[in-house]
Design a protein around this motif. Structure first.
Motif, mmCIF file in Angstrom:
data_model
loop_
_atom_site.group_PDB
_atom_site.id
_atom_site.type_symbol
_atom_site.label_atom_id
_atom_site.label_comp_id
_atom_site.label_asym_id
_atom_site.label_seq_id
_atom_site.Cartn_x
_atom_site.Cartn_y
_atom_site.Cartn_z
ATOM 1 N N GLY A 168 0.834 -1.196 0.000
ATOM 2 C CA GLY A 168 0.000 0.000 0.000
ATOM 3 C C GLY A 168 0.864 1.240 0.000
ATOM 4 N N PHE A 169 0.432 2.254 -0.715
ATOM 5 C CA PHE A 169 1.156 3.522 -0.786
ATOM 6 C C PHE A 169 0.545 4.529 0.188
ATOM 7 C CE2 PHE A 169 2.933 3.470 -5.430
ATOM 8 C CZ PHE A 169 3.540 2.248 -5.180
ATOM 9 N N LEU A 170 1.386 5.096 1.057
ATOM 10 C CA LEU A 170 0.982 6.242 1.866
ATOM 11 C C LEU A 170 1.501 7.481 1.155
ATOM 12 C CD1 LEU A 170 1.597 5.559 5.676
ATOM 13 C CD2 LEU A 170 -0.567 5.654 4.446
ATOM 14 N N GLY A 171 0.615 8.198 0.497
ATOM 15 C CA GLY A 171 1.022 9.315 -0.334
ATOM 16 C C GLY A 171 1.189 8.866 -1.774
ATOM 17 N N ARG A 178 6.282 -10.352 -7.387
ATOM 18 C CA ARG A 178 6.058 -10.708 -5.993
ATOM 19 C C ARG A 178 5.215 -9.685 -5.239
ATOM 20 N NH1 ARG A 178 9.731 -13.977 -3.870
ATOM 21 N NH2 ARG A 178 8.082 -14.285 -2.324
ATOM 22 N N LEU A 179 4.754 -8.647 -5.944
ATOM 23 C CA LEU A 179 3.990 -7.590 -5.288
ATOM 24 C C LEU A 179 2.683 -7.320 -6.007
ATOM 25 C CD1 LEU A 179 6.788 -4.964 -4.514
ATOM 26 C CD2 LEU A 179 5.671 -6.485 -2.875
ATOM 27 N N ASN A 180 1.681 -6.943 -5.217
ATOM 28 C CA ASN A 180 0.384 -6.514 -5.736
ATOM 29 C C ASN A 180 0.086 -5.129 -5.167
ATOM 30 O OD1 ASN A 180 -2.373 -6.508 -6.728
ATOM 31 N ND2 ASN A 180 -2.992 -7.015 -4.627
ATOM 32 N N LEU A 181 -0.095 -4.151 -6.048
ATOM 33 C CA LEU A 181 -0.453 -2.811 -5.576
ATOM 34 C C LEU A 181 -1.908 -2.859 -5.116
ATOM 35 C CD1 LEU A 181 0.177 0.073 -5.005
ATOM 36 C CD2 LEU A 181 -0.212 0.632 -7.412
ATOM 37 N N TYR A 182 -2.058 -3.044 -3.829
ATOM 38 C CA TYR A 182 -3.362 -3.312 -3.229
ATOM 39 C C TYR A 182 -4.130 -2.039 -2.893
ATOM 40 C CZ TYR A 182 -6.607 -4.588 0.552
ATOM 41 O OH TYR A 182 -7.706 -4.719 1.364
ATOM 42 N N ALA A 183 -3.427 -1.027 -2.370
ATOM 43 C CA ALA A 183 -4.134 0.162 -1.877
ATOM 44 C C ALA A 183 -3.265 1.403 -2.021
ATOM 45 C CB ALA A 183 -4.539 -0.022 -0.414
ATOM 46 N N ILE A 184 -3.927 2.541 -2.164
ATOM 47 C CA ILE A 184 -3.276 3.847 -2.163
ATOM 48 C C ILE A 184 -4.058 4.752 -1.217
ATOM 49 C CG2 ILE A 184 -2.687 5.900 -3.508
ATOM 50 C CD1 ILE A 184 -2.514 4.111 -5.986
ATOM 51 N N ALA A 185 -3.332 5.401 -0.298
ATOM 52 C CA ALA A 185 -3.943 6.382 0.588
ATOM 53 C C ALA A 185 -3.388 7.751 0.227
ATOM 54 C CB ALA A 185 -3.640 6.057 2.048
#
Length: 318
Positions: free
Chosen positions: A9-12, A30-37
């Motif tokens: 998840g991205f903060l910013g 190996r990664l899934n961009l699941y969420a962005i805040a």
């Protein structure tokens, strides 16, 4: 390693997160961009994951395994600690913190929770750093006695958070940290005996600066950084007893070059453009799963930030 896919998840969602880190995450198997805040979501396009308008909601989401922190500098340390308290691994844009004591707290929290933390100096994972290390190991230019390194970005970029001292703005923390981290790498973390820094204040922050560091090993290092020109320049020169190494764009992912000048030869090699963010992510996954060494361990982050504090308090304003 196994084939586990981690939710990140991205903060910013600033320029680096949007233009460099997101494509790297999407290219990483190996990664899934699941969420962005993000408190400002107008730049979030073509994203089918979870969107949060506040940061705490992302921290509270049990589906998030790794958090990438892309917030203003003064918010980094606090959110790294908040992520660790939620048992989440952390990749944080540089600088990891702005005070040595904050890094101490992060190291202790990481050890207590078992969660890993990486400071995002992506250049440490680039092929050009391996090439440089090989040249130094082979002593192609002998013993290095002087280091000169600079990072100048575009004048038009001195705005927003970069021009806000309360958010950690200024050229030292935004740009100068790159040559300072390289000097730390090249000197093995040796503490300089003397430092001298001069800077010009623009828009309330250090708009550009130059500094010198003197070491007990008789090595001299100089750095410079800022927003001055309409042309961006990233240059490093290592002067040794047998010759000189000149590097263009060491801290950048675009095509660069290395020139090796000795008494008998003058050789130049091109450096391919590369994606250091993907290599950084691969290294972090390996660190999580096998505790493999990072190109920027937290102990080195602490030494660099301590030196950055020292430089900041040594500025003579011109």
């Amino acid at each position: 390693m196994d084939d586990t896919v981690y939710n990140i998840g991205f903060l910013g969602y600033g320029g680096v997160a949007r233009n460099q880190m997101r494509p790297a995450v999407q290219a990483c198997k190996r990664l899934n961009l699941y969420a962005i805040a993000s408190t400002s979501q107008q730049n979030i396009e073509d994203f089918s994951g979870v969107l949060y308008q506040d940061y705490q909601s992302l921290l509270d989401d049990p589906q998030v395994d790794i958090v990438y922190i892309a917030l203003p500098n003064t918010l980094h340390a606090g959110y790294v600690l908040a992520c660790l308290q939620k048992r989440k691994h952390v990749i944080c844009e540089k600088p990891l913190a702005m005070r040595e004591s904050e890094v101490d707290a992060i190291i202790q929290a990481s050890l207590k929770t078992g969660c890993k933390v990486m400071e995002g100096f992506m250049y440490r994972y680039m092929d050009r750093m391996q090439i440089l290390q090989k040249l130094l190991d082979e002593k192609v230019v002998g013993e290095v006695s002087q280091i000169q390194s600079s990072f100048f970005s575009l004048r038009e970029r001195l705005k927003g958070i970069r021009a806000n001292p309360s958010l950690g703005g200024g050229s030292l923390w935004d740009l100068g940290c790159y040559p300072i981290s390289l000097i730390s790498f090249l000197t093995g973390g040796e503490n300089p005996l003397t430092v001298q820094v001069m800077a010009k204040r623009e828009q309330g922050v250090d708009g550009y600066m130059a500094g010198q560091l003197g070491y007990g090993s008789a090595l001299l290092a100089s750095f410079s950084c800022g927003w001055i020109s309409e042309v961006r320049t990233i240059e490093t020169r290592l002067i040794g007893t047998k010759g000189v190494i000149e590097i263009q764009r060491l801290f950048n992912w675009e095509q660069g070059s290395i020139r090796i000048l000795t008494k008998d030869d003058d050789k130049q090699m091109l450096l391919d453009a590369e994606d250091p963010f993907l290599k950084e992510l691969d290294a972090f996954i390996g660190h999580i799963e096998t505790n493999s060494a990072l190109g920027m361990p937290l102990e080195e982050s602490k030494r660099i930030i301590s030196l950055m504090q020292r430089l900041e308090t040594s500025i003579t304003w011109i």
